[in-house]
Design a protein around this motif. Structure first.
Motif, PDB file in Angstrom:
ATOM      1  N   ARG A   1      -4.175  -5.104  -2.677  1.00 30.41           N
ATOM      2  CA  ARG A   1      -5.853  -5.855  -2.599  1.00 30.41           C
ATOM      3  C   ARG A   1      -5.973  -7.358  -2.645  1.00 30.41           C
ATOM      4  O   ARG A   1      -6.574  -7.844  -2.024  1.00 30.41           O
ATOM      5  CB  ARG A   1      -6.154  -5.496  -4.196  1.00 30.41           C
ATOM      6  CG  ARG A   1      -7.666  -5.291  -3.928  1.00 30.41           C
ATOM      7  CD  ARG A   1      -8.539  -4.404  -5.032  1.00 30.41           C
ATOM      8  NE  ARG A   1      -7.699  -4.571  -6.218  1.00 30.41           N
ATOM      9  CZ  ARG A   1      -7.074  -3.813  -7.142  1.00 30.41           C
ATOM     10  NH1 ARG A   1      -7.023  -2.403  -6.662  1.00 30.41           N
ATOM     11  NH2 ARG A   1      -6.712  -3.912  -8.249  1.00 30.41           N
ATOM     12  N   ARG A   2      -4.823  -8.121  -3.350  1.00 23.41           N
ATOM     13  CA  ARG A   2      -4.742  -9.448  -3.192  1.00 23.41           C
ATOM     14  C   ARG A   2      -4.449  -9.971  -1.903  1.00 23.41           C
ATOM     15  O   ARG A   2      -5.337 -10.891  -1.422  1.00 23.41           O
ATOM     16  CB  ARG A   2      -3.609 -10.084  -4.433  1.00 23.41           C
ATOM     17  CG  ARG A   2      -3.513 -11.242  -4.423  1.00 23.41           C
ATOM     18  CD  ARG A   2      -2.745 -11.609  -5.512  1.00 23.41           C
ATOM     19  NE  ARG A   2      -2.624 -13.203  -6.082  1.00 23.41           N
ATOM     20  CZ  ARG A   2      -1.791 -13.640  -7.080  1.00 23.41           C
ATOM     21  NH1 ARG A   2      -0.967 -12.818  -7.604  1.00 23.41           N
ATOM     22  NH2 ARG A   2      -2.177 -14.581  -7.492  1.00 23.41           N
TER      23      ARG A   2
ATOM     24  N   SER B   1       0.961  -1.387   0.028  1.00 21.79           N
ATOM     25  CA  SER B   1      -0.201   0.124  -0.042  1.00 21.79           C
ATOM     26  C   SER B   1       0.853   1.229   0.074  1.00 21.79           C
ATOM     27  O   SER B   1       0.573   2.135  -0.758  1.00 21.79           O
ATOM     28  CB  SER B   1      -0.882   0.027   1.320  1.00 21.79           C
ATOM     29  OG  SER B   1      -1.642  -0.917   1.182  1.00 21.79           O
TER      30      SER B   1
ATOM     31  N   SER C   1      -0.811  -1.903  -5.958  1.00 22.34           N
ATOM     32  CA  SER C   1      -1.968  -1.723  -5.417  1.00 22.34           C
ATOM     33  C   SER C   1      -2.827  -3.156  -5.830  1.00 22.34           C
ATOM     34  O   SER C   1      -3.454  -3.748  -4.999  1.00 22.34           O
ATOM     35  CB  SER C   1      -2.660  -0.420  -5.937  1.00 22.34           C
ATOM     36  OG  SER C   1      -3.614  -0.849  -6.489  1.00 22.34           O
TER      37      SER C   1
END
Ligand SMILES: [Fe+2]
Ligand SMILES: [Fe+2]
Length: 166
Positions: free
Chosen positions: A54-55, A17, A50
């Motif tokens: 998210r994964r 992030s 990103s």
């Protein structure tokens, strides 16, 4: 989820992030120095980091719920930032006399309150088919509905600093 794996996912999520935001900032800088192609690369990698973040979030247990749950959680997080987290940061920036940091933290605290308000509104009319455009102040993060204001109510930035969310 085994303990180490859970911890490692959280660690990787935070790292990716940060890398994503950092690369986005590098891209803006490259643009301002006229390095368009390098800016594009920073943006591409920012997007890729990103994807990683998210994964991992999807793999962490209980981090993403139904939209109803997510909006409630997002609302609570804004409240917490507004009443607990930022006040502490503001106090310490003030104690150490760091004016620009103090200003950034103070504006963020106010903006988090605005974010909470928008979530609250959305919770109340989730099923209503009202359509709203959102404009985000690129200086402080204030979110305006329907149109960009002449001046940001939190930081005073001019209309041109607002970006329409598509
Ligand atoms: Fe927020
Ligand atoms: Fe602003």
């Amino acid at each position: 989820m085994p303990e180490k794996t859970e911890k490692n996912l959280a660690y990787a999520f935070a790292g990716e992030s940060k890398a994503s935001v950092r690369n986005e900032a590098f891209a803006k800088k490259a643009d301002s120095e006229g390095y368009t192609q390098v800016a594009r690369l920073f943006r591409a990698i920012s997007g890729a980091e990103s994807v990683h973040a998210r994964r991992y979030l999807l793999l962490m247990r209980g981090k993403i719920g139904s939209t109803e749950e997510n909006i409630e959680r997002a609302f609570q997080n804004e409240i917490k930032a507004n009443v607990e987290e930022y006040p502490k940061l503001i106090k310490e920036a003030s104690d150490e006399g760091k004016e620009r940091v103090l200003k950034a933290f103070s504006q963020s605290r106010d903006v988090e309150n605005r974010h909470a308000e928008l979530y609250k509104k959305a919770m109340n009319d989730m099923l209503a088919d009202r359509e709203t455009d959102y404009y985000v102040c690129q200086v402080c993060g204030y979110v305006s509905e329907d149109e960009a204001p002449d001046h940001c109510p939190v930081c005073g930035a001019v209309k041109g600093k607002f970006k329409l969310v598509t």
